[in-house]
Motif scaffolding. Structure first.
Motif, PDB file in Angstrom:
ATOM      1  N   ALA A 113       0.740  -1.250  -0.012  1.00 50.57           N
ATOM      2  CA  ALA A 113       0.128  -0.038   0.059  1.00 50.57           C
ATOM      3  C   ALA A 113       0.707   1.268   0.174  1.00 50.57           C
ATOM      4  O   ALA A 113       2.019   1.252   0.777  1.00 50.57           O
ATOM      5  N   VAL A 114       0.504   2.222  -0.774  1.00 48.59           N
ATOM      6  CA  VAL A 114       1.054   3.518  -0.812  1.00 48.59           C
ATOM      7  C   VAL A 114       0.003   4.639  -0.599  1.00 48.59           C
ATOM      8  O   VAL A 114      -0.982   4.677  -1.505  1.00 48.59           O
ATOM      9  N   ILE A 115       0.082   5.617   0.286  1.00 51.23           N
ATOM     10  CA  ILE A 115      -0.810   6.608   0.230  1.00 51.23           C
ATOM     11  C   ILE A 115       0.054   8.113   0.225  1.00 51.23           C
ATOM     12  O   ILE A 115       0.928   8.070   1.210  1.00 51.23           O
ATOM     13  N   TYR A 116      -0.038   8.822  -0.728  1.00 52.72           N
ATOM     14  CA  TYR A 116       1.027   9.907  -1.092  1.00 52.72           C
ATOM     15  C   TYR A 116       0.058  11.238  -0.870  1.00 52.72           C
ATOM     16  O   TYR A 116      -0.841  11.472  -1.929  1.00 52.72           O
ATOM     17  N   ASP A 117       0.532  12.141  -0.211  1.00 53.08           N
ATOM     18  CA  ASP A 117       0.091  13.433  -0.130  1.00 53.08           C
ATOM     19  C   ASP A 117       0.788  14.424  -0.678  1.00 53.08           C
ATOM     20  O   ASP A 117       1.856  14.660  -0.235  1.00 53.08           O
ATOM     21  N   PRO A 118       0.989  14.631  -2.053  1.00 54.14           N
ATOM     22  CA  PRO A 118       1.988  15.547  -2.781  1.00 54.14           C
ATOM     23  C   PRO A 118       2.002  16.888  -1.844  1.00 54.14           C
ATOM     24  O   PRO A 118       3.197  17.561  -2.121  1.00 54.14           O
ATOM     25  N   PHE A 119       0.972  17.505  -1.510  1.00 50.71           N
ATOM     26  CA  PHE A 119       0.978  18.855  -0.948  1.00 50.71           C
ATOM     27  C   PHE A 119       1.760  18.818   0.229  1.00 50.71           C
ATOM     28  O   PHE A 119       2.699  19.947   0.168  1.00 50.71           O
ATOM     29  N   LYS A 120       1.589  18.219   0.902  1.00 53.59           N
ATOM     30  CA  LYS A 120       2.486  18.216   2.205  1.00 53.59           C
ATOM     31  C   LYS A 120       3.734  17.110   2.199  1.00 53.59           C
ATOM     32  O   LYS A 120       4.526  17.159   3.110  1.00 53.59           O
ATOM     33  N   GLU A 121       4.030  16.665   0.976  1.00 55.03           N
ATOM     34  CA  GLU A 121       4.979  15.661   0.787  1.00 55.03           C
ATOM     35  C   GLU A 121       4.935  14.541   1.841  1.00 55.03           C
ATOM     36  O   GLU A 121       6.127  14.382   2.275  1.00 55.03           O
ATOM     37  N   GLU A 122       4.031  14.006   2.138  1.00 55.17           N
ATOM     38  CA  GLU A 122       4.068  12.844   3.148  1.00 55.17           C
ATOM     39  C   GLU A 122       3.721  11.652   2.390  1.00 55.17           C
ATOM     40  O   GLU A 122       2.533  11.407   1.844  1.00 55.17           O
ATOM     41  N   LEU A 123       4.451  10.553   2.652  1.00 56.34           N
ATOM     42  CA  LEU A 123       4.461   9.502   1.798  1.00 56.34           C
ATOM     43  C   LEU A 123       4.254   8.152   2.804  1.00 56.34           C
ATOM     44  O   LEU A 123       5.232   7.830   3.451  1.00 56.34           O
ATOM     45  N   PHE A 124       3.013   7.522   2.751  1.00 58.07           N
ATOM     46  CA  PHE A 124       2.885   6.246   3.715  1.00 58.07           C
ATOM     47  C   PHE A 124       2.876   5.211   2.881  1.00 58.07           C
ATOM     48  O   PHE A 124       2.280   5.036   1.954  1.00 58.07           O
ATOM     49  N   THR A 125       3.440   4.125   3.697  1.00 56.65           N
ATOM     50  CA  THR A 125       3.680   2.899   2.858  1.00 56.65           C
ATOM     51  C   THR A 125       3.635   1.886   3.792  1.00 56.65           C
ATOM     52  O   THR A 125       3.630   1.920   5.176  1.00 56.65           O
ATOM     53  N   ALA A 126       3.439   0.618   3.400  1.00 51.37           N
ATOM     54  CA  ALA A 126       2.983  -0.551   3.960  1.00 51.37           C
ATOM     55  C   ALA A 126       3.366  -1.832   3.193  1.00 51.37           C
ATOM     56  O   ALA A 126       2.663  -1.712   1.934  1.00 51.37           O
ATOM     57  N   SER A 127       3.762  -2.817   3.645  1.00 52.26           N
ATOM     58  CA  SER A 127       3.795  -4.163   3.089  1.00 52.26           C
ATOM     59  C   SER A 127       3.330  -5.106   4.165  1.00 52.26           C
ATOM     60  O   SER A 127       3.813  -4.966   5.311  1.00 52.26           O
ATOM     61  N   LYS A 128       2.506  -6.308   3.827  1.00 54.38           N
ATOM     62  CA  LYS A 128       2.141  -6.989   4.813  1.00 54.38           C
ATOM     63  C   LYS A 128       3.117  -7.898   5.745  1.00 54.38           C
ATOM     64  O   LYS A 128       4.065  -8.137   4.994  1.00 54.38           O
ATOM     65  N   GLY A 129       3.073  -7.710   6.981  1.00 56.09           N
ATOM     66  CA  GLY A 129       3.935  -8.520   7.890  1.00 56.09           C
ATOM     67  C   GLY A 129       5.188  -7.394   7.948  1.00 56.09           C
ATOM     68  O   GLY A 129       6.127  -7.880   8.404  1.00 56.09           O
ATOM     69  N   GLU A 130       5.211  -6.406   7.346  1.00 57.30           N
ATOM     70  CA  GLU A 130       6.674  -5.571   7.429  1.00 57.30           C
ATOM     71  C   GLU A 130       6.310  -4.050   8.068  1.00 57.30           C
ATOM     72  O   GLU A 130       7.224  -3.321   8.110  1.00 57.30           O
ATOM     73  N   GLY A 131       5.110  -4.008   8.537  1.00 54.17           N
ATOM     74  CA  GLY A 131       5.174  -2.589   9.265  1.00 54.17           C
ATOM     75  C   GLY A 131       4.593  -1.560   8.452  1.00 54.17           C
ATOM     76  O   GLY A 131       4.265  -1.629   7.360  1.00 54.17           O
ATOM     77  N   ALA A 132       4.094  -0.433   8.897  1.00 54.26           N
ATOM     78  CA  ALA A 132       3.876   0.772   8.170  1.00 54.26           C
ATOM     79  C   ALA A 132       4.604   1.885   8.560  1.00 54.26           C
ATOM     80  O   ALA A 132       5.090   1.905   9.666  1.00 54.26           O
ATOM     81  N   TYR A 133       4.554   2.605   7.634  1.00 52.28           N
ATOM     82  CA  TYR A 133       5.795   3.860   7.644  1.00 52.28           C
ATOM     83  C   TYR A 133       5.322   4.965   7.086  1.00 52.28           C
ATOM     84  O   TYR A 133       4.448   5.191   6.160  1.00 52.28           O
ATOM     85  N   LEU A 134       5.768   6.398   7.573  1.00 51.21           N
ATOM     86  CA  LEU A 134       5.655   7.652   7.132  1.00 51.21           C
ATOM     87  C   LEU A 134       7.022   8.160   6.552  1.00 51.21           C
ATOM     88  O   LEU A 134       7.656   8.270   7.837  1.00 51.21           O
ATOM     89  N   ASN A 135       6.994   8.388   5.374  1.00 49.23           N
ATOM     90  CA  ASN A 135       8.625   8.913   5.084  1.00 49.23           C
ATOM     91  C   ASN A 135       9.588   8.011   5.937  1.00 49.23           C
ATOM     92  O   ASN A 135      10.829   8.912   6.156  1.00 49.23           O
ATOM     93  N   ASP A 136       9.462   6.753   5.699  1.00 47.39           N
ATOM     94  CA  ASP A 136      10.393   5.973   6.187  1.00 47.39           C
ATOM     95  C   ASP A 136      10.718   5.788   7.731  1.00 47.39           C
ATOM     96  O   ASP A 136      11.571   4.851   8.117  1.00 47.39           O
ATOM     97  N   GLU A 137       9.682   6.437   8.535  1.00 47.73           N
ATOM     98  CA  GLU A 137       9.793   6.235   9.849  1.00 47.73           C
ATOM     99  C   GLU A 137       8.545   5.422  10.276  1.00 47.73           C
ATOM    100  O   GLU A 137       7.585   5.563   9.772  1.00 47.73           O
ATOM    101  N   ARG A 138       8.734   4.443  11.147  1.00 45.26           N
ATOM    102  CA  ARG A 138       7.830   3.448  11.570  1.00 45.26           C
ATOM    103  C   ARG A 138       6.746   4.363  12.186  1.00 45.26           C
ATOM    104  O   ARG A 138       6.861   5.118  13.117  1.00 45.26           O
ATOM    105  N   ILE A 139       5.420   4.109  12.033  1.00 43.18           N
ATOM    106  CA  ILE A 139       4.363   4.410  12.704  1.00 43.18           C
ATOM    107  C   ILE A 139       3.503   3.408  13.387  1.00 43.18           C
ATOM    108  O   ILE A 139       3.621   2.194  12.946  1.00 43.18           O
ATOM    109  N   ARG A 140       2.730   3.859  14.376  1.00 40.42           N
ATOM    110  CA  ARG A 140       1.812   2.934  15.017  1.00 40.42           C
ATOM    111  C   ARG A 140       0.541   3.612  15.400  1.00 40.42           C
ATOM    112  O   ARG A 140       0.301   4.767  15.555  1.00 40.42           O
ATOM    113  N   VAL A 141      -0.516   2.842  15.804  1.00 39.36           N
ATOM    114  CA  VAL A 141      -1.873   3.421  16.137  1.00 39.36           C
ATOM    115  C   VAL A 141      -1.644   3.738  17.724  1.00 39.36           C
ATOM    116  O   VAL A 141      -0.501   3.333  18.336  1.00 39.36           O
TER     117      VAL A 141
END
Length: 266
Positions: A113-141
């Motif tokens: 998964a990728v969600i990209y906000d071009p205005f704020k230059e924020e890139l959210f990424t995830a792969s199954k079993g590998e965690g979720a990231y915002l601009n390469d920093e790990r994120i958690r609920v």
């Protein structure tokens, strides 16, 4: 970053370039009304073409489900779910809350998964079993217990006015127990913000697959839960979604369920 995610990021950035190119010229755009309160512009279409071109270069046999182009047949074991501009109405009004959303389903299971906000230059990424990231920093609920002091995201059923009364009842059931409710107008970003701990929970009626496929994987990989209004894993089919950490998810379901019409309980 997984090689498949790199392709999705490249596609999302290509779409983002299109979106930013026109963001100060929206008065010059050709805009169509697909249905009640549902708009599409030439930016949506051009951004979607940019995404599809990048994906097809790397994975020519994969199938695609895109908001504007519909279904592009291919190997159904690999299906890309694309929203080139989630938050079109925001974009057309200069309200800077919109994003590109791209997900890959393998055998109907979201894997990248990728969600990209071009205005704020924020890139959210995830792969199954590998965690979720915002601009390469790990994120958690968040670790919130219950609804007290929480900030909850939502969306109005503006494309489904027949559900408005029911939605307002769920709103009234949740509102007294939280510190705030936000409706920002881009479900993909709402789910990304939930994954990043900016929101504690989220609920909405009547979303499409492309609104939530990428965000759902982000939430799960960030340690959260997501389901339909019965708590099942059928939200992609029903379009009705509740999400949060384990505790918030359970409490939101409990607050919402008594106010649902019969058709929303299915």
């Amino acid at each position: 970053m997984h090689p498949t995610v790199n392709i999705a990021v490249r596609a999302a950035r290509a779409a983002g370039d299109v979106i930013l190119r026109y963001h100060n010229q929206v008065d010059l755009l050709t805009i169509e009304n697909k249905s009640i309160n549902d708009f599409v512009s030439e930016v949506d279409k051009t951004a979607e073409k940019a995404i599809i071109n990048e994906i097809k270069k790397a994975f020519p046999k994969h199938s695609i489900l895109a908001e504007e182009s519909g279904e592009i047949l291919g190997d159904n074991n690999f299906q890309w779910i694309i929203d080139p501009l989630d938050g079109t109405t925001n974009y057309l009004h200069g309200f800077p809350q919109y994003a590109v959303s791209i997900a890959l389903l393998e055998n109907q299971i979201p894997t990248h998964a990728v969600i990209y906000d071009p205005f704020k230059e924020e890139l959210f990424t995830a792969s199954k079993g590998e965690g979720a990231y915002l601009n390469d920093e790990r994120i958690r609920v968040t670790m919130s217990n219950g609804l007290e002091d929480t900030l909850i995201g939502t969306g109005f059923p503006f494309k489904h006015p027949q559900h408005l009364d029911c939605y307002l009842e769920t709103f009234k059931a949740i509102h007294p127990h939280v510190s705030g409710i936000r409706r920002a107008g881009a479900a993909a970003l709402d789910l990304a913000y939930l994954a990043a701990g900016r929101l504690d929970g989220f609920w909405e009626i009547g979303l499409n697959k492309w609104d939530m496929a990428a965000g759902a994987l982000l939430v799960k990989e960030a340690g959260g839960f997501i389901g339909d209004f019965s708590g099942r894993d059928q939200y992609m089919e029903t379009g009705n979604v509740v999400a949060g950490n384990a505790d918030v998810f359970k409490v939101l379901l409990k607050k919402i369920h008594p106010h649902l019409s019969e058709d929303l309980q299915r």
